[in-house]
Scaffold this motif. Structure first.
Motif, PDB file in Angstrom:
ATOM      1  N   GLY A  71       0.522  -1.279   0.002  1.00 38.85           N
ATOM      2  CA  GLY A  71      -0.099  -0.093   0.044  1.00 38.85           C
ATOM      3  C   GLY A  71       0.873   1.096   0.022  1.00 38.85           C
ATOM      4  N   ASP A  72       2.258   1.158  -0.285  1.00 36.81           N
ATOM      5  CA  ASP A  72       3.015   2.222  -0.117  1.00 36.81           C
ATOM      6  C   ASP A  72       3.485   3.002  -1.572  1.00 36.81           C
ATOM      7  OD1 ASP A  72       4.799   0.120  -0.579  1.00 36.81           O
ATOM      8  OD2 ASP A  72       5.886   0.535   1.303  1.00 36.81           O
ATOM      9  N   PHE A 110      -5.490   3.410 -10.661  1.00 40.08           N
ATOM     10  CA  PHE A 110      -5.933   2.391  -9.482  1.00 40.08           C
ATOM     11  C   PHE A 110      -6.744   1.427  -9.911  1.00 40.08           C
ATOM     12  CE2 PHE A 110      -4.686   6.408  -7.137  1.00 40.08           C
ATOM     13  CZ  PHE A 110      -3.358   5.889  -6.389  1.00 40.08           C
ATOM     14  N   TRP A 111      -6.460   0.180  -9.615  1.00 35.91           N
ATOM     15  CA  TRP A 111      -7.047  -1.244  -9.739  1.00 35.91           C
ATOM     16  C   TRP A 111      -7.107  -2.006  -8.714  1.00 35.91           C
ATOM     17  CZ3 TRP A 111      -9.252  -1.112 -14.808  1.00 35.91           C
ATOM     18  CH2 TRP A 111      -8.641  -0.188 -15.693  1.00 35.91           C
ATOM     19  N   ASP A 112      -8.263  -2.758  -8.618  1.00 34.81           N
ATOM     20  CA  ASP A 112      -8.376  -3.643  -7.248  1.00 34.81           C
ATOM     21  C   ASP A 112      -9.409  -4.704  -7.564  1.00 34.81           C
ATOM     22  OD1 ASP A 112      -8.676  -4.888  -4.874  1.00 34.81           O
ATOM     23  OD2 ASP A 112      -9.864  -3.125  -3.937  1.00 34.81           O
ATOM     24  N   ALA A 237      -3.826  -2.547  -6.374  1.00 39.78           N
ATOM     25  CA  ALA A 237      -3.857  -2.703  -4.800  1.00 39.78           C
ATOM     26  C   ALA A 237      -4.095  -4.257  -4.642  1.00 39.78           C
ATOM     27  CB  ALA A 237      -5.302  -2.189  -4.187  1.00 39.78           C
ATOM     28  N   ALA A 238      -2.606  -4.633  -4.050  1.00 36.01           N
ATOM     29  CA  ALA A 238      -2.416  -6.259  -3.599  1.00 36.01           C
ATOM     30  C   ALA A 238      -2.391  -6.261  -2.305  1.00 36.01           C
ATOM     31  CB  ALA A 238      -1.380  -6.603  -4.362  1.00 36.01           C
ATOM     32  N   ASP A 239      -2.581  -5.390  -1.244  1.00 33.07           N
ATOM     33  CA  ASP A 239      -2.311  -5.776   0.114  1.00 33.07           C
ATOM     34  C   ASP A 239      -3.474  -6.801   0.574  1.00 33.07           C
ATOM     35  OD1 ASP A 239      -4.532  -4.077  -0.372  1.00 33.07           O
ATOM     36  OD2 ASP A 239      -4.302  -2.669   1.194  1.00 33.07           O
ATOM     37  N   ARG A 240      -4.888  -6.770   0.090  1.00 30.20           N
ATOM     38  CA  ARG A 240      -5.608  -7.839   0.406  1.00 30.20           C
ATOM     39  C   ARG A 240      -5.239  -9.037  -0.412  1.00 30.20           C
ATOM     40  NH1 ARG A 240     -12.351  -7.302  -0.052  1.00 30.20           N
ATOM     41  NH2 ARG A 240     -12.735  -9.486   0.413  1.00 30.20           N
TER      42      ARG A 240
END
Length: 523
Positions: A71-72, A110-112, A237-240
């Motif tokens: 997330g950074d 941004f993609w998720d 966004a790959a934290d989850r």
């Protein structure tokens, strides 16, 4: 020394090398699609290097796709500032290597997968294919075979597999018709079908069903530039997503495979069409079957001619299979720690992959470089590996670290991708068609039962008519009265009937002859 990276340049400035860090270390854009490696222990500066390279490629007009596992990296969308605590350290580093610290923001999309921290990014089971899905679900060979049969039958019968419920419905149909399909495609075990369905259920419970659906991601939406000519930096966004490593690895491999299959051959372009960064690359190869590793190797070997630059980021070069590691010509090696015998062996192997520099021992340099410093080897003219150098990596121009939810929402609202991908499209596909087939079969079954009942009734009527024509049925007045029952017969009548029956037998006839004879003799 002026900054050398601009839109017209054919090089990307990576940092300053040499004893005093005054020798520019540059990446030739012409050889950027020979792929690259960023390695190093935790906390040695890999993320800063990734951000710096992404910025430099964007400035050169090259779109970038990268995964933000912590997330950074979202700070790329915001300009850096002298107010941040890292400013002084970055300013000192910029002065040492002779560049101006030109703070600026970069165009970001941004993609998720879940559509929470970015625009929804989806694919379909049909696009992912049975091999990657089997990898995602950790299927056995037998189960993978059933998955291949499901895709083959769906293709032959025109049943589109567009989301998770399509695949589940297709597997139900496969199980119901296992006996017929086994004759043509080989054994279809209902146990294997059940195991796949359970794996899909687990994936669905983990939210993986958000990955499958329409509209699917179009590659043209990640390979684009903004109005000023900068390449758009696509941040996943790959934290989850990292909580499901198999899903993460499979999705990124699918995206790489799509680039390989859809992009036309361009030979040796003057710069890549897109740069693709595989962060935490070890997850891609951990416990991966040989067929999957072979697929990655094939893509890495051949996608170069499609103009795609692939970078693997991991803690240790040994995380990457040798066949793929050999394709990575541009290398940025941050510090490796060698506290155990295994670590020392890995350190020696990492050092052996570089073209030696007579000024220092590579293994020692890899172990001793500080934070923000790396041992680099970048391809030179004619694709020759450059001599290994200790390099102080250029500081980023954008903000280091995460951004606020409001800032993220602002970027997303300004992006045209939101309108295109926000709403899910559910068009007719395998699930709906198979459901309609089931309904039609049920209606046909009811009609068949009704027709059979009518046929039975007609048969009974014909049978009765036939029997009536063959049998004599007396009229009611010809029928013996019910009053003449054996219970109402008199004793005399009963005796007479018995006597008549007896007269019909031989013994009865003998009795009669004896009685008559005695009568005549008496006369």
């Amino acid at each position: 020394m002026a900054m050398v990276v601009d839109q017209a340049a054919d090089t990307v400035f990576v940092g300053g090398g040499g004893p005093d860090h005054a020798v520019p270390q540059t990446l030739l854009l012409k050889y950027a699609n020979r792929h690259g490696l960023i390695a190093g222990a935790t906390g040695t500066g890999k993320t800063v290097t990734l951000q710096t390279l992404a910025e430099s490629l964007s400035l050169a007009g090259v779109p970038v796709f990268l995964a933000d596992v912590k997330g950074d990296l979202a700070g790329i969308a915001r300009a850096g500032s002298a107010e941040f605590k890292t400013h002084q350290a970055f300013a000192d580093r910029a002065a040492r290597i002779g560049v101006s610290l030109d703070y600026q923001a970069f165009p970001v999309a941004f993609w998720d997968v879940w559509g929470e921290k970015g625009h929804p990014v989806r694919t379909t089971p049909a696009e992912m294919g049975p091999l990657l899905l089997s990898r995602l679900l950790d299927l056995t060979d037998a189960q993978e075979g059933v998955m291949n049969i499901a895709f083959r039958v769906a293709d032959e019968q025109g049943l589109a597999l567009l989301d998770l419920k399509d695949l589940q419905a297709m597997l139900v149909w496969i199980g119901q018709n296992a006996a017929d399909l086994s004759l043509r495609y080989g054994n279809v075990s209902t146990a294997s079908v059940g195991a796949i369905q359970r794996a899909l259920l687990v994936l669905e419970n983990q939210g993986g069903n958000s990955l499958f659906g329409e509209p699917a991601l179009e590659l043209s939406d990640i390979i684009r530039q903004d109005a000023s000519g900068k390449g758009v930096v696509n941040i996943l966004a790959a934290d989850r997503l990292m909580q499901s490593p198999r899903l993460y690895a499979t999705f990124l491999l699918w995206l790489l495979s799509e680039l390989f299959e859809q992009l036309p051959e361009v030979g040796d372009p003057d710069r890549p069409r897109i740069a693709f960064f595989f962060d935490e690359a070890r997850l891609l190869f951990a416990d991966a079957p040989k067929a999957l590793v072979a697929k990655v190797e094939q893509v890495a070997r051949l996608i170069r001619s499609k103009g795609v630059s692939v970078w693997f980021i991991s803690q240790n070069p040994t995380d990457i299979p040798d066949a793929i590691l050999g394709q990575l010509g541009n290398r940025v090696q941050h510090a490796l720690r060698a506290f155990t015998a295994k670590d020392q062996k890995a350190l020696r192997l990492a050092a052996d992959n570089y073209r030696a520099n007579p000024d220092f021992v590579t293994a020692e340099a890899i172990q001793n470089v500080g934070v923000g410093e790396a041992v680099t080897s970048l391809l030179e003219t004619k694709g020759v590996p450059g001599m290994v150098q200790r390099t102080l990596v250029r500081p980023p121009f954008s903000q280091m670290g995460p951004i606020t939810d409001a800032q993220r929402a602002e970027v997303m609202n300004a992006s045209p991708m939101g309108v295109k991908y926000a709403k899910v499209i559910d068009r007719e596909s395998a699930h709906e068609r198979l459901a309609r087939r089931t309904d039609e079969a049920a209606v046909a079954s009811v009609r068949a039962d009704a027709t059979a009942a009518d046929d039975d009734a007609l048969f009974d009527m014909a049978r009765d008519e036939y029997r009536n024509a063959r049998r004599y049925r007396p009229r009611d007045e010809d029928r013996p009265s019910q009053a003449r029952s054996s219970r109402s017969d008199s004793i005399v009548e009963t005796f007479g009937k018995s006597l008549a029956r007896q007269l019909g037998t031989k013994s009865g006839q003998a009795i009669v002859r004896g009685v008559l004879g005695s009568l005549f003799r008496g006369r």
